[in-house]
Design a protein around this motif. Sequence first.
Motif, PDB file in Angstrom:
ATOM      1  N   THR A 115     -10.243  -2.117  11.197  1.00 42.68           N
ATOM      2  CA  THR A 115     -11.039  -2.460  10.017  1.00 42.68           C
ATOM      3  C   THR A 115     -10.140  -2.933   8.881  1.00 42.68           C
ATOM      4  N   THR A 116      -9.006  -2.258   8.725  1.00 45.94           N
ATOM      5  CA  THR A 116      -8.064  -2.644   7.671  1.00 45.94           C
ATOM      6  C   THR A 116      -7.521  -4.042   7.918  1.00 45.94           C
ATOM      7  N   SER A 117      -7.197  -4.350   9.165  1.00 44.30           N
ATOM      8  CA  SER A 117      -6.676  -5.692   9.450  1.00 44.30           C
ATOM      9  C   SER A 117      -7.736  -6.758   9.188  1.00 44.30           C
TER      10      SER A 117
ATOM     11  N   ALA B 294      -0.992  -3.462  10.135  1.00 47.22           N
ATOM     12  CA  ALA B 294      -2.198  -2.690  10.451  1.00 47.22           C
ATOM     13  C   ALA B 294      -2.445  -2.672  11.957  1.00 47.22           C
TER      14      ALA B 294
END
Length: 123
Positions: free
Chosen positions: A10-12, A27
């Motif tokens: 999700t962060t990426s 990430a």
Amino acid sequence: MQFFIFLASTTSTALGAFDLPAYIPIALGVGSAFGGIIAYQNLETRLHRVNAALVSLSRLMVWWHGLSVIEKRIPANKTFLVDTMEGIIQLESGNMVLNAKKSAPGQGGGQQTGENEQKNGQS
């Protein structure tokens, strides 16, 4: 652990959306590291086995607590309780020993060779 993989993915995605492509590999690397840890420790299989053992122990305890005081004093019931409990524990501990042997392939190689030589009549 899988939550951290999801969080890294999700962060990426968020980093890509916010136009920060330099941090995307970091990430993804963190997510891959958690995936490697899960695979190395065989967490999914181990979790399944431990949960199955807990269910078996819970069923056994429900059976034991369902017996009357007189039934608990019957030697056959006590023997069944102890034998079943020991079987569950030995099954789980045996699986742990097998997995430990699989994860350390360099261990015990010399012992197998010595056993093979004894079988063949060599010393």
